[in-house]
Write a protein that holds these residues in place. Sequence first.
Motif, PDB file in Angstrom:
ATOM      1  N   ARG B  41     -45.756  37.206 -28.278  1.00 56.70           N
ATOM      2  CA  ARG B  41     -47.267  36.834 -28.136  1.00 56.70           C
ATOM      3  C   ARG B  41     -47.691  37.738 -26.760  1.00 56.70           C
ATOM      4  N   THR B  42     -47.467  39.345 -26.749  1.00 56.22           N
ATOM      5  CA  THR B  42     -47.685  39.983 -25.600  1.00 56.22           C
ATOM      6  C   THR B  42     -48.518  41.153 -26.077  1.00 56.22           C
ATOM      7  N   PHE B  43     -49.759  41.575 -25.400  1.00 52.82           N
ATOM      8  CA  PHE B  43     -50.443  42.420 -25.559  1.00 52.82           C
ATOM      9  C   PHE B  43     -50.056  43.557 -24.444  1.00 52.82           C
ATOM     10  N   ALA B  44     -49.702  44.731 -24.888  1.00 52.00           N
ATOM     11  CA  ALA B  44     -49.295  45.875 -23.873  1.00 52.00           C
ATOM     12  C   ALA B  44     -50.435  46.868 -23.860  1.00 52.00           C
ATOM     13  N   SER B  45     -50.440  47.249 -22.650  1.00 51.84           N
ATOM     14  CA  SER B  45     -51.543  48.266 -22.224  1.00 51.84           C
ATOM     15  C   SER B  45     -50.679  49.588 -21.616  1.00 51.84           C
ATOM     16  N   LEU B  46     -50.980  50.603 -22.360  1.00 53.13           N
ATOM     17  CA  LEU B  46     -49.954  51.878 -21.780  1.00 53.13           C
ATOM     18  C   LEU B  46     -50.978  53.103 -21.542  1.00 53.13           C
ATOM     19  N   PRO B  47     -50.873  53.630 -20.281  1.00 54.17           N
ATOM     20  CA  PRO B  47     -51.677  54.796 -20.235  1.00 54.17           C
ATOM     21  C   PRO B  47     -50.783  56.106 -20.882  1.00 54.17           C
ATOM     22  N   ALA B  48     -51.672  57.356 -20.412  1.00 54.69           N
ATOM     23  CA  ALA B  48     -50.634  58.348 -21.031  1.00 54.69           C
ATOM     24  C   ALA B  48     -49.587  58.494 -20.084  1.00 54.69           C
ATOM     25  N   GLY B  49     -48.405  58.757 -20.626  1.00 51.50           N
ATOM     26  CA  GLY B  49     -47.115  58.609 -19.937  1.00 51.50           C
ATOM     27  C   GLY B  49     -46.154  58.956 -21.043  1.00 51.50           C
ATOM     28  N   CYS B  50     -44.780  58.817 -20.680  1.00 50.94           N
ATOM     29  CA  CYS B  50     -43.767  58.613 -21.643  1.00 50.94           C
ATOM     30  C   CYS B  50     -43.675  57.712 -22.459  1.00 50.94           C
ATOM     31  N   MET B  51     -43.929  56.456 -22.093  1.00 50.91           N
ATOM     32  CA  MET B  51     -43.793  55.468 -22.900  1.00 50.91           C
ATOM     33  C   MET B  51     -44.877  55.359 -24.137  1.00 50.91           C
ATOM     34  N   SER B  52     -46.005  56.117 -24.008  1.00 48.54           N
ATOM     35  CA  SER B  52     -47.130  55.897 -24.821  1.00 48.54           C
ATOM     36  C   SER B  52     -46.497  57.098 -25.990  1.00 48.54           C
ATOM     37  N   ALA B  53     -46.052  58.066 -25.290  1.00 50.23           N
ATOM     38  CA  ALA B  53     -45.923  59.446 -26.049  1.00 50.23           C
ATOM     39  C   ALA B  53     -44.693  59.343 -26.989  1.00 50.23           C
ATOM     40  N   VAL B  54     -43.827  58.254 -26.603  1.00 53.43           N
ATOM     41  CA  VAL B  54     -42.687  58.182 -27.472  1.00 53.43           C
ATOM     42  C   VAL B  54     -42.714  57.042 -28.546  1.00 53.43           C
ATOM     43  N   SER B  55     -43.707  56.110 -28.295  1.00 55.72           N
ATOM     44  CA  SER B  55     -44.153  54.885 -29.007  1.00 55.72           C
ATOM     45  C   SER B  55     -45.215  55.122 -29.992  1.00 55.72           C
ATOM     46  N   PHE B  56     -46.002  55.792 -29.779  1.00 59.45           N
ATOM     47  CA  PHE B  56     -47.410  56.078 -30.375  1.00 59.45           C
ATOM     48  C   PHE B  56     -47.499  57.236 -31.538  1.00 59.45           C
ATOM     49  N   ILE B  57     -46.644  57.647 -32.075  1.00 57.95           N
ATOM     50  CA  ILE B  57     -46.428  58.945 -32.564  1.00 57.95           C
ATOM     51  C   ILE B  57     -46.945  58.609 -34.200  1.00 57.95           C
ATOM     52  N   TYR B  58     -48.178  58.839 -34.477  1.00 52.41           N
ATOM     53  CA  TYR B  58     -48.743  58.759 -35.881  1.00 52.41           C
ATOM     54  C   TYR B  58     -47.885  59.372 -37.094  1.00 52.41           C
ATOM     55  N   PRO B  59     -47.303  58.689 -37.858  1.00 57.83           N
ATOM     56  CA  PRO B  59     -47.766  57.126 -38.302  1.00 57.83           C
ATOM     57  C   PRO B  59     -46.627  56.206 -37.651  1.00 57.83           C
ATOM     58  N   ASN B  60     -46.070  56.591 -36.617  1.00 60.00           N
ATOM     59  CA  ASN B  60     -45.094  55.646 -36.182  1.00 60.00           C
ATOM     60  C   ASN B  60     -45.480  54.799 -35.253  1.00 60.00           C
ATOM     61  N   MET B  61     -44.989  53.498 -34.973  1.00 59.37           N
ATOM     62  CA  MET B  61     -45.537  52.626 -33.921  1.00 59.37           C
ATOM     63  C   MET B  61     -44.232  51.603 -33.469  1.00 59.37           C
ATOM     64  N   ALA B  62     -43.874  51.978 -32.065  1.00 58.93           N
ATOM     65  CA  ALA B  62     -42.594  51.418 -31.837  1.00 58.93           C
ATOM     66  C   ALA B  62     -42.737  49.992 -31.389  1.00 58.93           C
ATOM     67  N   PHE B  63     -43.907  49.679 -30.896  1.00 55.99           N
ATOM     68  CA  PHE B  63     -44.003  48.349 -30.568  1.00 55.99           C
ATOM     69  C   PHE B  63     -44.300  47.074 -31.893  1.00 55.99           C
ATOM     70  N   LYS B  64     -43.551  46.169 -31.711  1.00 52.70           N
ATOM     71  CA  LYS B  64     -43.768  45.338 -32.745  1.00 52.70           C
ATOM     72  C   LYS B  64     -44.862  44.260 -32.362  1.00 52.70           C
ATOM     73  N   THR B  65     -45.413  44.302 -31.340  1.00 54.04           N
ATOM     74  CA  THR B  65     -46.517  43.512 -30.875  1.00 54.04           C
ATOM     75  C   THR B  65     -47.836  44.318 -30.869  1.00 54.04           C
ATOM     76  N   ASN B  66     -49.001  43.725 -30.398  1.00 49.86           N
ATOM     77  CA  ASN B  66     -50.088  44.623 -30.169  1.00 49.86           C
ATOM     78  C   ASN B  66     -49.978  45.383 -28.790  1.00 49.86           C
ATOM     79  N   ALA B  67     -50.520  46.702 -29.189  1.00 46.75           N
ATOM     80  CA  ALA B  67     -50.291  47.606 -27.904  1.00 46.75           C
ATOM     81  C   ALA B  67     -51.272  48.798 -28.016  1.00 46.75           C
ATOM     82  N   ILE B  68     -51.822  49.144 -27.000  1.00 52.04           N
ATOM     83  CA  ILE B  68     -52.920  50.067 -26.906  1.00 52.04           C
ATOM     84  C   ILE B  68     -52.634  51.166 -25.795  1.00 52.04           C
ATOM     85  N   ILE B  69     -53.111  52.278 -25.986  1.00 46.67           N
ATOM     86  CA  ILE B  69     -52.994  53.424 -25.082  1.00 46.67           C
ATOM     87  C   ILE B  69     -54.569  53.478 -24.472  1.00 46.67           C
TER      88      ILE B  69
END
Lengths: 102, 298
Positions: B41-69
């Motif tokens: 039950r975690t909502f993650a917010s990630l700015p531009a940076g390594c962690m958003s670049a490596v986990s939000f590569i369409y169509p991939n999404m590495a977070f199992k929870t809600n997450a937003i760039i």
Amino acid sequence: MNKPKMKSFTEPKTVTDYPLGATCPSDHITSINAGWRTYRPVIDQEKCVLCMRCFLVCPDGVIDKSSDRLEIDYDFCKGCGVCAYECKPKAIKMVKEAEFNG
Amino acid sequence: MMPKITAKNLTNDELFYGHKACGGCGESLAVRLAMKILGERTFASLPAGCMSAVSFIYPNMAFKTNAIITPFASTGAVAAGVAAGLKALGIENTYSVGFAGDGGTADIGLQALSGAIDRGDQIIYFCNDNEAYMNTGIQKSGLTPYGTRTTTSPAGENLPGSVTTKKNMFEIVAAHDIAYAATASVGYLEDYMMKVEKAKSVKGTSYIHILAPCPTGWGTPSEITISLAKEAVDCGLWYLAEYENGEFKLNKDPKAFTPVADYVKKQGRFKHLTETDIEHLETQRDKKWLKMRRDWNK
């Protein structure tokens, strides 16, 4: 093994196949990372004392501790070698991938 | 007293999996463990940076929870907005967290973070500090230490790499009289996990600053990430501390430091350093520790 599984994905053919808006499903992985590896970590189950150190330090979380022995998800292991380096009883060996693929 | 989190009782469920970070990435380990402790039950917010670049590569999404760039400058603001939204909707037992890098925290996202702390928003903010803008190709940030070679602070005849020192983010955050702030290192994971667990029950804003080596940017072999982060603490160039109830607390006070030279010589980014540069690093370190030991609780 309760790790997230790889999902199948077909490349969109036309622009209407792309998702509308900025939302996508979470836990959606469509390609594996196994090809990144030069060396593969292999656990010597005889030497392993189940301290779980490798499970803790793996940056990719590919070591599964749900059964009575540790198992590595080779689909997502990148072969960084952190587990082998941190293993105190030296139960993990890094073996060249070529030895598995002939 | 909180139950201690160890490798044995940590959940086997992965909430950050299949990402494309470089092998041996310290930052991805910090995010992975934080997500495990915070739960689904975690909502993650990630700015531009390594962690958003490596986990939000369409169509991939590495977070199992809600997450937003988020936009680069607004991790704190977006996480605060998510927290406000959750409150308005009456969704309880959730966490709104921000995972930003060192540049996204100390330079670009500083005012949004400052605003969130000032308002006392119910968020947990993680600064994953790998000491440069790694995602865009290793540029110097406000948290790059003295003597680091980056693409924007090259080392040569005239300069020893970065000539500025590491911004004191922990004390900047503490100066807001934040509810809870802590520093951590991926070399001391039990300590880090304890701090994340503590942040879960804090009323108000929490800030966790974790030092996470980057094999690509630091020029180190991928397998030494954890031991290098431990050595950073042992040689005194990084410290483990907490701030709560208006008091600083030093979690680890080493009797003797390991040599700084051993730590820096392992890394490509410091390879050019002369003995004088290393002495300069040691002088800076001793000055800092003199103050911390004198003024902070142990």
